[in-house]
Design an enzyme around this catalytic site. Structure first.
Site, PDB file in Angstrom:
ATOM      1  N   SER A 145     -32.523  11.682 107.640  1.00  0.00           N
ATOM      2  CA  SER A 145     -32.081  10.625 106.715  1.00  0.00           C
ATOM      3  C   SER A 145     -32.434  11.092 105.307  1.00  0.00           C
ATOM      4  O   SER A 145     -33.368  11.882 105.130  1.00  0.00           O
ATOM      5  CB  SER A 145     -32.844   9.331 107.031  1.00  0.00           C
ATOM      6  OG  SER A 145     -32.788   8.430 105.944  1.00  0.00           O
ATOM      7  N   TYR A 158     -40.226   4.095 108.723  1.00  0.00           N
ATOM      8  CA  TYR A 158     -38.926   4.760 108.920  1.00  0.00           C
ATOM      9  C   TYR A 158     -38.850   6.005 108.050  1.00  0.00           C
ATOM     10  O   TYR A 158     -38.531   7.106 108.523  1.00  0.00           O
ATOM     11  CB  TYR A 158     -37.782   3.793 108.599  1.00  0.00           C
ATOM     12  CG  TYR A 158     -36.416   4.407 108.812  1.00  0.00           C
ATOM     13  CD1 TYR A 158     -35.846   4.445 110.083  1.00  0.00           C
ATOM     14  CD2 TYR A 158     -35.703   4.974 107.752  1.00  0.00           C
ATOM     15  CE1 TYR A 158     -34.597   5.035 110.293  1.00  0.00           C
ATOM     16  CE2 TYR A 158     -34.463   5.556 107.946  1.00  0.00           C
ATOM     17  CZ  TYR A 158     -33.909   5.586 109.222  1.00  0.00           C
ATOM     18  OH  TYR A 158     -32.685   6.173 109.425  1.00  0.00           O
TER      19      TYR A 158
HETATM   20  N1  LIG Z   1     -26.401   4.443 110.301  1.00  0.00           N
HETATM   21  C1  LIG Z   1     -26.835   5.026 109.204  1.00  0.00           C
HETATM   22  O1  LIG Z   1     -26.355   4.732 108.077  1.00  0.00           O
HETATM   23  C2  LIG Z   1     -27.898   6.094 109.284  1.00  0.00           C
HETATM   24  C3  LIG Z   1     -28.249   6.781 108.101  1.00  0.00           C
HETATM   25  C4  LIG Z   1     -29.223   7.782 108.167  1.00  0.00           C
HETATM   26  C5  LIG Z   1     -29.814   8.092 109.381  1.00  0.00           C
HETATM   27  N2  LIG Z   1     -29.457   7.396 110.527  1.00  0.00           N
HETATM   28  C6  LIG Z   1     -30.095   7.795 111.787  1.00  0.00           C
HETATM   29  O2  LIG Z   1     -29.087   7.979 112.770  1.00  0.00           O
HETATM   30  C7  LIG Z   1     -29.617   7.718 114.076  1.00  0.00           C
HETATM   31  C8  LIG Z   1     -28.700   6.753 114.806  1.00  0.00           C
HETATM   32  O3  LIG Z   1     -28.665   5.544 114.064  1.00  0.00           O
HETATM   33  P1  LIG Z   1     -27.513   4.448 114.287  1.00  0.00           P
HETATM   34  O4  LIG Z   1     -27.157   3.925 112.952  1.00  0.00           O
HETATM   35  O5  LIG Z   1     -26.503   4.989 115.198  1.00  0.00           O
HETATM   36  O6  LIG Z   1     -28.374   3.305 115.045  1.00  0.00           O
HETATM   37  P2  LIG Z   1     -27.932   2.219 116.117  1.00  0.00           P
HETATM   38  O7  LIG Z   1     -26.508   1.857 115.979  1.00  0.00           O
HETATM   39  O8  LIG Z   1     -28.954   1.146 116.033  1.00  0.00           O
HETATM   40  O9  LIG Z   1     -28.104   3.017 117.519  1.00  0.00           O
HETATM   41  C9  LIG Z   1     -29.383   3.395 117.926  1.00  0.00           C
HETATM   42  C10 LIG Z   1     -29.328   4.046 119.284  1.00  0.00           C
HETATM   43  O10 LIG Z   1     -30.688   4.318 119.685  1.00  0.00           O
HETATM   44  C11 LIG Z   1     -30.922   3.758 120.970  1.00  0.00           C
HETATM   45  N3  LIG Z   1     -32.295   3.290 121.105  1.00  0.00           N
HETATM   46  C12 LIG Z   1     -32.943   2.392 120.320  1.00  0.00           C
HETATM   47  N4  LIG Z   1     -34.181   2.171 120.785  1.00  0.00           N
HETATM   48  C13 LIG Z   1     -34.320   2.965 121.883  1.00  0.00           C
HETATM   49  C14 LIG Z   1     -35.394   3.191 122.808  1.00  0.00           C
HETATM   50  N5  LIG Z   1     -36.565   2.548 122.701  1.00  0.00           N
HETATM   51  N6  LIG Z   1     -35.206   4.062 123.820  1.00  0.00           N
HETATM   52  C15 LIG Z   1     -34.013   4.686 123.967  1.00  0.00           C
HETATM   53  N7  LIG Z   1     -32.965   4.533 123.122  1.00  0.00           N
HETATM   54  C16 LIG Z   1     -33.131   3.665 122.098  1.00  0.00           C
HETATM   55  C17 LIG Z   1     -29.944   2.596 121.069  1.00  0.00           C
HETATM   56  O11 LIG Z   1     -29.667   2.338 122.434  1.00  0.00           O
HETATM   57  P3  LIG Z   1     -30.009   0.958 123.196  1.00  0.00           P
HETATM   58  O12 LIG Z   1     -30.407  -0.064 122.165  1.00  0.00           O
HETATM   59  O13 LIG Z   1     -28.732   0.621 123.919  1.00  0.00           O
HETATM   60  O14 LIG Z   1     -31.113   1.329 124.114  1.00  0.00           O
HETATM   61  C18 LIG Z   1     -28.719   3.162 120.360  1.00  0.00           C
HETATM   62  O15 LIG Z   1     -27.966   3.943 121.271  1.00  0.00           O
HETATM   63  C19 LIG Z   1     -31.032   7.177 113.861  1.00  0.00           C
HETATM   64  O16 LIG Z   1     -31.954   8.221 114.062  1.00  0.00           O
HETATM   65  C20 LIG Z   1     -31.020   6.757 112.399  1.00  0.00           C
HETATM   66  O17 LIG Z   1     -32.303   6.810 111.840  1.00  0.00           O
HETATM   67  C21 LIG Z   1     -28.527   6.422 110.499  1.00  0.00           C
END
Ligand SMILES: NC(=O)c1ccc[n+]([C@@H]2O[C@H](COP(=O)([O-])OP(=O)(O)OC[C@H]3O[C@@H](n4cnc5c(N)ncnc54)[C@H](OP(=O)(O)O)[C@@H]3O)[C@@H](O)[C@H]2O)c1
Length: 245
Positions: A145, A158
């Site tokens: 990130s 975070y």
């Molecule tokens: N979206 C953005 O703008 C953004 C920007 C920078 C970085 N990121 C990074 O990108 C990555 C993905 O983010 P996202 O936006 O796709 O988030 P998201 O939509 O909230 O998806 C998160 C994923 O992680 C899984 N997860 C959460 N808690 C878990 C646990 N305890 N055990 C196993 N799986 C778990 C969830 O699955 P379940 O809840 O179904 O278990 C889901 O598949 C993260 O590392 C985030 O920090 C995102």
């Protein structure tokens, strides 16, 4: 972007029941990969798998990896599906409580965020090294990130976890280079997901790229013939770029 450039690549993507992990899984599958999805909820994983291209090629693992035991469950389940691992993407992550200054940050949330975002990728990579060592030009991709290079008030554990991911990326890359295992990190940038909507409730999600829009850099890093290691790349620089070139 359907090229077959990932045919025969076996890919495990943590946190791929939705969000960036699922978007990357969809694009990997379109390009010929065999994907192993991962999350906590069996029903949503089944639905996500059914909508991938050629669903019969793919599978999923259910494991809550917020504890060391859970990370062990994921790592132990993988060799029952495939003998080797070519691409490991660490996309599972949580935000923790948004907007809370460190002075008041709950210790329990600190522990959870650091574990899921930083310790789990370390443990899962370590436990899957035997499968990666059998892989074809293996590639590990951490999801970082912008908050992993510049701390900001209210982003607590975070931001600290993503600084850790940048360090983890560099150390693994240096240690595994001699074995031909490539290790890189990707900063997705603001992407249209559930996590982003929670972090920025005032933002119009339609102004953001989708997870599929930002998947090109992941495809490029997943290719068997890409050579870079130890890099930290910006997915936004790759939007609209053809990863086959
Ligand atoms: N979206 C953005 O703008 C953004 C920007 C920078 C970085 N990121 C990074 O990108 C990555 C993905 O983010 P996202 O936006 O796709 O988030 P998201 O939509 O909230 O998806 C998160 C994923 O992680 C899984 N997860 C959460 N808690 C878990 C646990 N305890 N055990 C196993 N799986 C778990 C969830 O699955 P379940 O809840 O179904 O278990 C889901 O598949 C993260 O590392 C985030 O920090 C995102």
């Amino acid at each position: 972007m359907s090229t077959g450039i990932l045919s025969d690549r076996i890919c495990l993507i943590t946190g791929s029941s939705r969000g960036i992990g699922l978007g990357v899984a969809r694009v990997f599958a379109e390009n010929g990969a065999s994907v192993v999805l991962h999350g906590r909820d069996e029903e949503s994983l089944g639905e996500s798998l059914a909508e991938l291209s050629e669903p019969q090629k793919h599978s999923y693992i259910t494991a809550d990896i917020i504890t060391a035991e859970g990370a062990g469950v994921l790592a132990a389940a993988f060799p029952r599906l495939h003998e080797r691992l070519d691409v490991l993407v660490h996309s599972a992550g949580i935000l923790g409580p948004p907007g809370i200054p460190l002075a008041e940050y709950p210790a329990e949330s600190w522990k959870d965020v650091l574990h899921l975002n930083l310790t789990a990728p370390f443990l899962v990579t370590q436990a899957l090294l035997p499968a990666l060592r059998k892989g074809d030009h293996p590639s590990v991709i951490f999801v970082s990130s912008g908050l992993g290079y510049k701390g900001r008030a209210g982003w607590g554990a975070y931001s600290v976890s993503k600084f850790g991911v940048e360090g983890l990326n560099q150390v693994w890359a240096d240690e595994l280079e001699a074995e031909g295992i490539r290790v890189n990190a990707v900063n997705p940038g603001g992407t249209r997901t559930q996590m982003r909507a929670v972090a920025y409730p005032q933002e119009d999600p339609m102004t953001l790229p989708t997870p599929e829009d930002i998947a090109s850099v992941f495809v490029w890093l997943a290719r068997a013939d890409t050579a870079v290691t130890g890099q930290s790349l910006e997915a936004r620089d790759w939007v609209g770029r053809d990863p086959a070139i």
